[in-house]
Design a protein around this motif. Structure first.
Motif, mmCIF file in Angstrom:
data_model
loop_
_atom_site.group_PDB
_atom_site.id
_atom_site.type_symbol
_atom_site.label_atom_id
_atom_site.label_comp_id
_atom_site.label_asym_id
_atom_site.label_seq_id
_atom_site.Cartn_x
_atom_site.Cartn_y
_atom_site.Cartn_z
ATOM 1 N N ARG A 1 0.799 -1.211 0.085
ATOM 2 C CA ARG A 1 0.053 0.057 0.041
ATOM 3 C C ARG A 1 1.062 1.287 0.137
ATOM 4 N N ASP B 1 -11.787 5.916 0.067
ATOM 5 C CA ASP B 1 -11.118 4.841 0.639
ATOM 6 C C ASP B 1 -11.100 5.351 2.238
ATOM 7 N N ASN B 2 -10.685 6.426 2.505
ATOM 8 C CA ASN B 2 -10.900 6.933 3.856
ATOM 9 C C ASN B 2 -12.136 6.862 4.572
ATOM 10 N N TYR C 1 -12.347 4.710 7.925
ATOM 11 C CA TYR C 1 -12.207 5.269 9.064
ATOM 12 C C TYR C 1 -13.801 5.523 9.560
ATOM 13 N N GLY D 1 -2.822 9.250 1.782
ATOM 14 C CA GLY D 1 -3.981 9.533 1.144
ATOM 15 C C GLY D 1 -4.407 11.233 0.960
HETATM 16 MG MG LIG Z 1 -6.438 7.137 3.386
#
Ligand SMILES: [Mg+2]
Ligand SMILES: Nc1ncnc2c1ncn2[C@@H]1O[C@H](COP(=O)(O)OP(=O)(O)OP(=O)(O)O)[C@@H](O)[C@H]1O
Length: 457
Positions: A287, A361-362, A366, A422
């Motif tokens: 990643r 994606d975040n 999260y 990111g």
């Molecule tokens: Mg991220």
């Protein structure tokens, strides 16, 4: 012409018209001189004819003074012949078989008539003069014909022609020499510039600061701006290499340690656990590598300015739709709305995709861990478009909302296998478009607002 050197090109462009102009001018000059010599010869011929006619009149048809003719012939260079025809067409004196006037010539009394002809196989110029005599012994029309070979005149013309050619040759030759060396001298600043650039080392990308002629300034400005962009690209590349080396060293060292530990596992269960953690570390390293590459790609693209007028609504809604379809299975609801009149945005669609991928994606990692709701909104104003991505998860504490955009910053170090790049990528993309990326207060969860001008300057 296309492949010629600048010097040869300038030389040809100047010398060819010069040759043409000089050629035309010399030809005109030669013609003028020819005309002048013809007039002079004709005038002399006429003078001879008049003198003869007076002489005949005075002597009332008697022979012409031989001495006079002798003098005239010597003075004129070419031999002069004459014939006098008295009233009634009777031969008075002179040579027989004078050259005939062209058929249909209108010979008027008192007016000399000139024409070109041949006499005894030689080219001659003739004049015919008709006059009325009123002498006691001689009354009636008298015709005086005078002709002269034109070899002297032709020689004079030839001389004039040679002079013209010599003059033309001298002018062109000296112009050619002056131009050839003058152009070289004129192009010297260009050669100096070329030398200065060729003497540079590959890492010397400082702008060119020497004096340059006004015509070369745009070229140097363009070169300087290229140097500037190259320097920036070099800087980014070397920052990337050092970042990558730095960031990859620790996870790889940890994988090596874990692998060594796995080898000496006492039992299969411990071995499995250790191999599993090796796999996790390797995934995280993968990643990290991807994110580092993505950051580098964004910076590289922003230097190349690959902007185009894009339909950002279509671009983002397609991305959201495919995200929603996949996440439907995970109990995640996705809302998409557009506010204001949609307008095309001058942007790099690849970067916009990358930005959305990181924000989604975040949100997934999260905010929407256990299902929830994601809202994406595009709101257009006159100058900009705001892209809002909001989840209903735990959100980000106020004091961290700016720092989350820093490279390698992670709010919760123990959570997940992110590498903290990111949002740095998102911020870089917004900046490349002349816009901004912020994390703002939200009653629900984390709310990110990206503002992009419709036409970045
Ligand atoms: Mg991220
Ligand atoms: N939607 C969100 N809700 C809560 N916290 C978030 C959210 N988005 C980001 N964060 C916090 O901000 C930090 C930085 O995010 P960023 O995307 O830059 O890095 P990352 O997700 O950790 O790594 P990666 O580079 O793999 O994306 C995250 O580690 C996370 O703690």
């Amino acid at each position: 012409m296309k492949r010629l050197s600048l010097r040869s090109r300038l030389f040809l462009l100047l010398i060819v018209p010069l040759i043409l102009i000089a050629g035309i001018a010399s030809y005109a000059r030669f013609q003028e001189a020819e005309r002048l010599s013809e007039t002079l010869y004709d005038n002399t011929l006429l003078a001879v004819a008049l003198t003869i006619s007076r002489d005949v009149a005075i002597s009332e048809g008697d022979i012409l003074t031989e001495q006079l003719l002798e003098e005239l012939t010597t003075a004129l260079g070419d031999p002069v012949y004459y014939r006098i025809t008295g009233p009634g067409g009777g031969f008075v004196t002179g040579y027989s078989d004078p050259p005939d006037a062209p058929a249909g010539s209108d010979i008027q009394s008192g007016k000399p008539f000139f024409f070109d002809s041949t006499y005894l196989g030689r080219e001659v110029r003739s004049v015919i003069l008709r006059e009325f005599l009123n002498q006691p012994r001689l009354q009636g029309w008298m015709t005086v014909e005078v002709w002269q070979t034109v070899s002297q005149r032709a020689a004079l013309s030839r001389d004039l022609l040679y002079q013209s050619i010599a003059l033309l040759g001298t002018i062109i030759l000296s112009a050619a020499v002056i131009l050839w060396f003058g152009i070289k001298l004129g192009l010297k600043p260009l050669l100096d510039l070329q030398n200065a650039i060729s003497l540079r080392t590959p890492d010397d990308l400082r702008p060119i600061r020497r004096w340059i002629p006004i015509e070369l300034r745009p070229l140097v400005q363009t070169t300087n701006s290229l140097f500037e962009r190259l320097a920036k690209a070099f800087e980014i590349r070397s920052a990337f290499i050092s970042d990558a080396a730095h960031q990859l060293r620790n996870p790889i060292a940890s994988i090596v340690t874990q692998a060594e530990a796995a080898v000496s596992s006492p039992d299969e269960i411990t071995l499995r656990k250790r191999v599993d953690s090796i796999a996790r570390s390797a995934r995280a390293t993968g990643r990290l590598t991807n994110q580092l590459l993505s950051l580098e790609r964004v910076r590289g693209r922003s230097l190349r300015a690959l902007f185009e007028q894009a339909d950002i609504v279509a671009l983002i809604s397609a991305r959201i739709r495919s995200f929603a379809e996949v996440q439907l299975l995970n109990d995640i609801a996705v809302g998409f709305a557009v506010e204001g009149a949609p307008k095309p945005v001058l942007c790099d669609p690849v970067m916009i995709e990358e930005m959305m991928a990181n924000l989604l994606d975040n949100a997934l990692r999260y905010g929407l861990r256990e299902g929830g709701e994601l809202a994406v909104m595009l709101s257009f104003s006159e100058e900009e478009v705001a892209i809002v991505v909001e989840d209903d998860g735990p959100g980000i504490k106020e004091e961290l909302r700016e720092r989350v955009f820093d490279r390698f910053f992670r709010a919760d170090l123990d959570f997940g296998d992110g590498c903290g790049l990111g949002l740095a990528i998102v911020a870089d993309i917004a900046e490349a478009h002349g816009g901004s990326a912020r994390c703002v207060l939200s009653p629900k969860g984390a709310r990110f607002e990206i503002r992009l001008p419709l036409e970045p300057h």
